[in-house]
Write an enzyme that holds these catalytic residues in place. Structure first.
Site, PDB file in Angstrom:
ATOM      1  N   ASN A 209       0.855  -1.195   0.000  1.00 15.53           N
ATOM      2  CA  ASN A 209       0.000   0.000   0.000  1.00 15.53           C
ATOM      3  C   ASN A 209       0.886   1.238   0.000  1.00 15.53           C
ATOM      4  O   ASN A 209       2.103   1.134   0.014  1.00 15.53           O
ATOM      5  CB  ASN A 209      -0.960  -0.021   1.192  1.00 15.53           C
ATOM      6  CG  ASN A 209      -0.206  -0.043   2.508  1.00 15.53           C
ATOM      7  OD1 ASN A 209       0.534   0.869   2.834  1.00 15.53           O
ATOM      8  ND2 ASN A 209      -0.383  -1.133   3.248  1.00 15.53           N
ATOM      9  N   ASP A 305      -3.701  -9.487  13.204  1.00 17.25           N
ATOM     10  CA  ASP A 305      -3.884  -8.083  13.572  1.00 17.25           C
ATOM     11  C   ASP A 305      -2.927  -7.766  14.719  1.00 17.25           C
ATOM     12  O   ASP A 305      -3.107  -8.221  15.850  1.00 17.25           O
ATOM     13  CB  ASP A 305      -5.343  -7.839  13.979  1.00 17.25           C
ATOM     14  CG  ASP A 305      -5.621  -6.354  14.105  1.00 17.25           C
ATOM     15  OD1 ASP A 305      -4.799  -5.636  14.713  1.00 17.25           O
ATOM     16  OD2 ASP A 305      -6.662  -5.909  13.590  1.00 17.25           O
ATOM     17  N   LYS A 342     -10.709  -3.574  18.442  1.00 12.66           N
ATOM     18  CA  LYS A 342      -9.301  -3.965  18.621  1.00 12.66           C
ATOM     19  C   LYS A 342      -8.903  -4.032  20.091  1.00 12.66           C
ATOM     20  O   LYS A 342      -7.843  -4.555  20.419  1.00 12.66           O
ATOM     21  CB  LYS A 342      -8.400  -2.972  17.899  1.00 12.66           C
ATOM     22  CG  LYS A 342      -8.775  -2.782  16.434  1.00 12.66           C
ATOM     23  CD  LYS A 342      -7.654  -3.132  15.525  1.00 12.66           C
ATOM     24  CE  LYS A 342      -8.056  -2.898  14.087  1.00 12.66           C
ATOM     25  NZ  LYS A 342      -7.031  -3.322  13.152  1.00 12.66           N
TER      26      LYS A 342
HETATM   27  N1  CTP Z   1      -3.354  -2.968  12.297  1.00 15.41           N
HETATM   28  C1  CTP Z   1      -2.483  -3.930  12.743  1.00 15.41           C
HETATM   29  N2  CTP Z   1      -2.437  -5.138  12.114  1.00 15.41           N
HETATM   30  C2  CTP Z   1      -3.239  -5.401  11.061  1.00 15.41           C
HETATM   31  C3  CTP Z   1      -4.124  -4.399  10.582  1.00 15.41           C
HETATM   32  C4  CTP Z   1      -4.165  -3.194  11.216  1.00 15.41           C
HETATM   33  O1  CTP Z   1      -1.754  -3.682  13.701  1.00 15.41           O
HETATM   34  N3  CTP Z   1      -3.174  -6.574  10.483  1.00 15.41           N
HETATM   35  C5  CTP Z   1      -3.439  -1.697  13.020  1.00 15.41           C
HETATM   36  C6  CTP Z   1      -2.909  -0.503  12.280  1.00 15.41           C
HETATM   37  O2  CTP Z   1      -1.547  -0.294  12.575  1.00 15.41           O
HETATM   38  C7  CTP Z   1      -3.769   0.616  12.831  1.00 15.41           C
HETATM   39  C8  CTP Z   1      -5.094  -0.047  13.124  1.00 15.41           C
HETATM   40  O3  CTP Z   1      -4.785  -1.429  13.226  1.00 15.41           O
HETATM   41  O4  CTP Z   1      -3.282   1.059  14.078  1.00 15.41           O
HETATM   42  C9  CTP Z   1      -6.163   0.199  12.098  1.00 15.41           C
HETATM   43  O5  CTP Z   1      -5.928  -0.442  10.912  1.00 15.41           O
HETATM   44  P1  CTP Z   1      -7.070  -0.742   9.827  1.00 15.41           P
HETATM   45  O6  CTP Z   1      -6.398  -1.393   8.693  1.00 15.41           O
HETATM   46  O7  CTP Z   1      -7.809   0.514   9.562  1.00 15.41           O
HETATM   47  O8  CTP Z   1      -7.999  -1.749  10.615  1.00 15.41           O
HETATM   48  P2  CTP Z   1      -9.108  -2.639  10.007  1.00 15.41           P
HETATM   49  O9  CTP Z   1      -9.731  -3.340  11.147  1.00 15.41           O
HETATM   50  O10 CTP Z   1      -8.492  -3.458   8.916  1.00 15.41           O
HETATM   51  O11 CTP Z   1     -10.126  -1.602   9.432  1.00 15.41           O
HETATM   52  P3  CTP Z   1     -11.055  -1.744   8.178  1.00 15.41           P
HETATM   53  O12 CTP Z   1     -11.792  -2.977   8.423  1.00 15.41           O
HETATM   54  O13 CTP Z   1     -11.849  -0.482   8.298  1.00 15.41           O
HETATM   55  O14 CTP Z   1     -10.131  -1.781   6.988  1.00 15.41           O
END
Ligand code: CTP
Length: 415
Positions: A209, A305, A342
């Site tokens: 990305n 995550d 989270k």
């Molecule tokens: N993050 C993380 N590990 C992942 C994905 C995200 O640590 N595999 C952390 C990012 O560093 C950030 C937060 O989670 O602090 C938000 O990331 P985001 O990608 O927006 O979360 P999602 O739950 O994937 O949100 P969405 O479903 O809206 O894409």
């Protein structure tokens, strides 16, 4: 604020030396006694007479000048100071300090001192970015030298970039913070994730990305400046490792998670990385070949995550876990939901819709959502700031949360 403090100001060669009479005046306005050492290079940009007039004292210049040495030897000069401030600090003086050279009165006083040292570097952007200067700075920071700036901006040499000396008033603020316990996060370990992750599809292709890592790196830098020991776990970025920060380079989300778990325990975790949500379920061992038709089956598996893993209750959970929410619409509402999902303590929500230029750009507009009972979660709307400023504001906000007394002493409460 600086009443009774004795500052030995060493002025080295650089165009910014012309600002030092103003710096001296501002320091004295706050009650400090300032004594100046002027190097040969420094004297090309500011006269001893003007420094002497504003400091109300003799200006010291020569190691072998009998008058200087009889009145005030180099040992005595540093002994009589509460802090030594080098401003502007040229690349040359930083190199000499890092290597322990003592070739003139300034460097001899710096080598002979056991007092705290603050440097405000100023130099051409290429000199600042040179590997030698980076290494020298890292050495100095590891030895406890405090570094202020430099700032980005147009430079006298016609280039743009980091290298301009921090403005006198900001140097004064940093000196005040220094005397008032400006390291409110000393003794704390902060873990920061930054940048994108790259998820391989085959030996030459990957999913990625547009994250530049600028925000995460700025947060790591700012936390270190407040005294925290910082581990920065970063995906592939085009940025230099921040000086004084232990930086771990990773490629994939799974590597990032492993490096974060390895870095625990930590008091603070800030997840600013734009982790790829998915990876190729199977990585092709050889480069995939076109066969004239569409690629119909690229199976994806969800990545771990990292934020949620760090926020999980347990003995190793950092006291404060901060996540980012990069959203393109209903930013705060999504951030609230993300905070809950989270399990983290705060979310820095930012609008990354293309018109804001946040991704890859230098500015960021943050809404800080804190979970003091999620229903009552509070939102702080920060103005549009540079990513460096967001890093500093967040670091001060973290300090105020974790060490309110120390942060107040450091002047961080006026947020
Ligand atoms: N993050 C993380 N590990 C992942 C994905 C995200 O640590 N595999 C952390 C990012 O560093 C950030 C937060 O989670 O602090 C938000 O990331 P985001 O990608 O927006 O979360 P999602 O739950 O994937 O949100 P969405 O479903 O809206 O894409």
């Amino acid at each position: 604020m600086l009443t009774g403090k004795r500052i030995l100001l060493i002025v080295t060669g650089g165009i910014a030396a012309y600002k030092t009479p103003d710096l001296v005046r501002r320091l004295r306005e706050r009650g400090a006694a300032v004594r100046c050492v002027l190097t040969e290079g420094g004297a090309r940009f500011v006269t001893p007479l003007s420094l002497s007039a504003v400091s109300g004292d003799k200006v010291y210049r020569d190691l072998f000048d009998l008058t200087d040495e009889q009145e005030m030897g180099h040992i005595q000069l540093s002994r009589d100071a509460d802090v030594i401030l080098v401003a502007p600090a040229s690349a040359d003086v930083l190199a000499k300090m890092a290597h322990g050279l003592a070739t003139d009165l300034a460097t001899t006083a710096l080598l002979a001192t056991d007092k705290p040292v603050i440097v405000a570097p100023a130099m051409n952007v290429r000199m600042w970015e040179h590997a030698a200067t980076r290494a020298n700075l890292r050495t100095l920071m590891d030895r406890g030298v405090t570094v202020i700036g430099p700032e980005d901006g147009d430079m006298a040499c016609g280039e743009f970039g980091p290298g301009r000396m921090t403005e006198p008033l900001d140097i004064v603020a940093a000196v005040v913070a220094f005397f008032h316990g400006g390291r409110p996060l000393a003794g704390r370990h902060a873990l920061v994730t930054s940048g994108p992750t790259h998820e391989p599809i085959d030996p030459v292709r990957y999913i990625a990305n547009r994250s530049s890592g600028k925000q995460g790196h700025a947060i790591a830098t700012a936390l270190a400046a407040l005294g925290a020991r910082v581990t920065l776990v970063t995906g592939p970025v085009a940025l230099k490792d921040p000086p004084g920060v232990a930086t771990v380079h990773v490629e994939t989300a799974r590597d990032m998670l492993a490096a974060c778990l390895e870095a625990l325990p930590a008091d603070i975790a800030v997840c600013a990385a734009a982790v790829a949500d998915w990876r190729a379920a199977d990585t092709a061992p050889e480069k995939m070949k076109k066969d004239g038709g569409p690629l119909s089956a690229l199976a994806l598996a969800e990545n771990p995550d990292i934020l949620a893993a760090l926020a999980q209750p347990g003995p190793d959970r950092p006291a404060l876990v901060v996540g980012f929410a990069a959203e393109t619409e209903t930013v705060v509402a999504h951030a609230r939901a993300k905070l809950k999902k989270k399990g983290c303590d705060w979310i820095c929500a930012n609008d990354v819709s293309p018109e804001t230029g946040t991704f890859g750009g230098d500015m960021n507009r943050v809404h800080l959502v804190t979970a003091d009972g999620i229903e009552a979660s509070e939102v702080e709307d920060w103005p549009a700031l540079t990513k460096a400023q967001v890093g500093e504001k967040l670091a001060r906000r973290i300090a105020r949360h974790l060490a309110p007394a120390a942060a107040e002493d450091a002047g961080s409460s006026a947020e």
